[in-house]
Write a protein that holds these residues in place. Structure first.
Motif, PDB file in Angstrom:
ATOM      1  N   GLU A   1       0.814  -1.214   0.000  1.00 31.97           N
ATOM      2  CA  GLU A   1       0.000   0.000   0.000  1.00 31.97           C
ATOM      3  C   GLU A   1       0.851   1.268   0.000  1.00 31.97           C
ATOM      4  O   GLU A   1       0.530   2.240  -0.689  1.00 31.97           O
TER       5      GLU A   1
ATOM      6  N   PHE B   1      -6.601   3.291  -1.321  1.00 35.41           N
ATOM      7  CA  PHE B   1      -5.950   3.404  -2.621  1.00 35.41           C
ATOM      8  C   PHE B   1      -6.375   4.691  -3.328  1.00 35.41           C
ATOM      9  O   PHE B   1      -5.553   5.418  -3.878  1.00 35.41           O
TER      10      PHE B   1
ATOM     11  N   TYR C   1       2.157   2.919  -3.353  1.00 33.84           N
ATOM     12  CA  TYR C   1       1.257   3.630  -4.269  1.00 33.84           C
ATOM     13  C   TYR C   1       1.408   5.138  -4.114  1.00 33.84           C
ATOM     14  O   TYR C   1       1.582   5.866  -5.094  1.00 33.84           O
TER      15      TYR C   1
ATOM     16  N   PRO D   1      -5.740  -2.018  -6.823  1.00 37.43           N
ATOM     17  CA  PRO D   1      -5.060  -2.770  -5.766  1.00 37.43           C
ATOM     18  C   PRO D   1      -5.226  -4.269  -5.977  1.00 37.43           C
ATOM     19  O   PRO D   1      -6.314  -4.738  -6.293  1.00 37.43           O
TER      20      PRO D   1
END
Length: 472
Positions: A359, A394, A362, A381
């Motif tokens: 995560e 996201f 990103y 994702p």
């Protein structure tokens, strides 16, 4: 008597009373849009043979590593769930174990998908449990015997406009040819997956190279003929309708080697003397070469990185790969992709979509990269992040830097055919909620939010997978 099991119409929409009505309106604009499933792993034979699904266990439990990994974490074994040489052969027994373990899926995205499949698709009216297992099994088995539940019929029922399978680089594509002859050539597309051929120290690599040679008709005796065979197969995939290649590489490095070094390392692999360091460097070199080929033939390069595959040696040795013991690790892309993007990031004939399960990367790396390189798009994702809260994170992590236009839309990445509509539905609900908040905060107008929702659910996915220079 208890009420029949039903799903709440507002599931996964915001709880906030100010944003929920806006989210409902946005979701209504995307709910019935066609599904674009361009990155998945449903076997092509499911569609070419169009046979009835075997039984509830084979449909929903045995092939789904999201299901089996959770049950294994609670003390079940892969054998008792129908996998391996000594596997349980009674599908009803497997189904009972799944139903008895239903509570373990609470709070997981797997629970959301399974509920959707059971209620919305299969018409189940009771929650799974040890007590209801047999009744649900019989109900699903009867439904699967109906002609309306054959795979091709479900393409229509699910509203799947186009779906891509994932096929080894040496695939003869006979099944896709048969589908094309039946009128499905523009609807079920192949995807070129060369991973085993790019890892020189992988067990069985030379056998796979022989398969590549047999499929391509190019005798692979050198690095030059190896590249020629790969190009030949890519051309065959493209002619069969493929729009993309797929690379689940263990490292994201894309540093090219000098030709003389690439030849030397490849020869060492043929001789069985290649080292792990040489194989790793060659793998990064070949991702660069795949990008160069994509710039030539227009196939979109998909790269997903950030896991240790087959973490547990025992299950891997006993059952083979891809059974759920793949564990996320920290990923790095800024330095790793620099050679590739330096060469092709602005190339008009090159497109690349990147996925990961890390995560943090990103917001830290991938959104800034996609926010400047026109050839790079961010994939949805992947894996553990395709859950409601992670999907929202996201959007929050990427939108401020990459905007919405640099995203590839939703990609379902599943082997479970019947979970495809459930996954897309969840993504559309989560996006509706995120966009509703922006509307409520007066950061977007409602008409803009609806337009973005349609882009993310449908239009972006189609555009991201257009072959460069080839009108769809």
């Amino acid at each position: 008597m208890s009420e029949p099991w039903a799903l709440h119409p507002d599931r996964a929409l915001p709880a906030d009373p100010a944003t929920r009505p806006v989210a409902r309106e946005i979701y209504a604009a995307t709910r019935d849009l066609p599904l674009v499933s361009m990155h998945g792993h449903v076997d092509v034979t499911v569609f070419s043979r169009d046979e009835p699904f075997g039984d509830p266990a084979q449909l929903l439990v045995v092939p789904d590593h999201y299901v089996t990994r959770m049950l294994v974490s609670q003390g079940e074994t892969l054998q008792r769930l129908g996998l391996g040489d000594m596997a349980e052969t009674d599908p009803r027994a497997i189904w009972r174990r799944f139903c008895a373990g239903w509570k373990h899926f609470r709070g997981t995205p797997t629970r959301f998908w399974l509920e959707h499949e059971l209620v919305q698709i299969l018409g189940v009216t009771q929650r799974p449990s040890a007590e209801t297992a047999d009744a649900i099994y019989d109900q699903i088995a009867a439904r699967l015997a109906e002609p309306a539940f054959r795979p091709r019929a479900l393409l229509d029922r699910f509203g799947i406009e186009v779906i891509a399978t994932t096929d080894p680089a040496w695939a003869p594509l006979d099944e896709h040819a048969a589908l094309a002859a039946d009128g499905y050539g523009d609807r079920v597309l192949p995807t070129f997956r060369p991973d085993p051929l790019l890892r020189l120290d992988r067990p069985g690599w030379r056998d796979d190279v022989a398969r590549l040679a047999g499929a391509s008709g190019v005798e692979v005796t050198s690095y030059t003929t190896y590249l020629e065979a790969l190009r030949t197969q890519r051309a065959r995939f493209a002619a069969a309708g493929a729009r993309a290649t797929d690379h689940g590489h263990p490292f994201a490095d894309t540093t090219p080697l000098e030709d003389v070094e690439a030849r030397r390392v490849f020869d060492a692999a043929l001789a069985g003397t290649v080292t792990a360091a040489e194989a790793r460097a060659f793998g990064g070199h070949m991702v660069f070469q795949m990008a160069a080929m994509s710039a030539e033939d227009g196939l979109v390069l998909q790269l997903h990185h950030g896991v240790v595959r087959d973490h547990a040696n025992g299950p891997y040795n006993a059952f083979g790969p891809d059974l759920g013991y793949d564990i996320p690790v920290v990923a790095e892309f800024t330095h790793a992709l620099r050679p590739l993007l330096g060469a092709f990031g602005h190339h008009p004939g090159f497109r690349m979509i990147v996925f990961t399960v890390d995560e943090d990367v990103y917001s830290r790396e991938l959104a800034p990269l996609a926010g400047v390189y026109p050839s790079l798009k961010l994939g949805a994702p992947w894996w553990f992040l395709d859950a409601p809260d992670a999907m929202r994170r996201f959007r929050e992590a990427t939108t401020e830097t990459a905007g919405f236009s640099n995203l590839a839309g939703f990609v379902d990445d599943t082997r479970g055919f019947c979970s495809i509509p459930a996954r897309h539905d969840l993504a559309r609900r989560v996006d509706a909620g995120y966009l509703a908040r922006l509307v409520a905060e007066h950061r977007l107008e409602l008409d803009e939010a609806v337009e973005i929702a349609v882009d993310l659910a449908y239009r972006h996915a189609l555009a991201a997978y257009e072959r460069a220079g080839v009108a769809q």
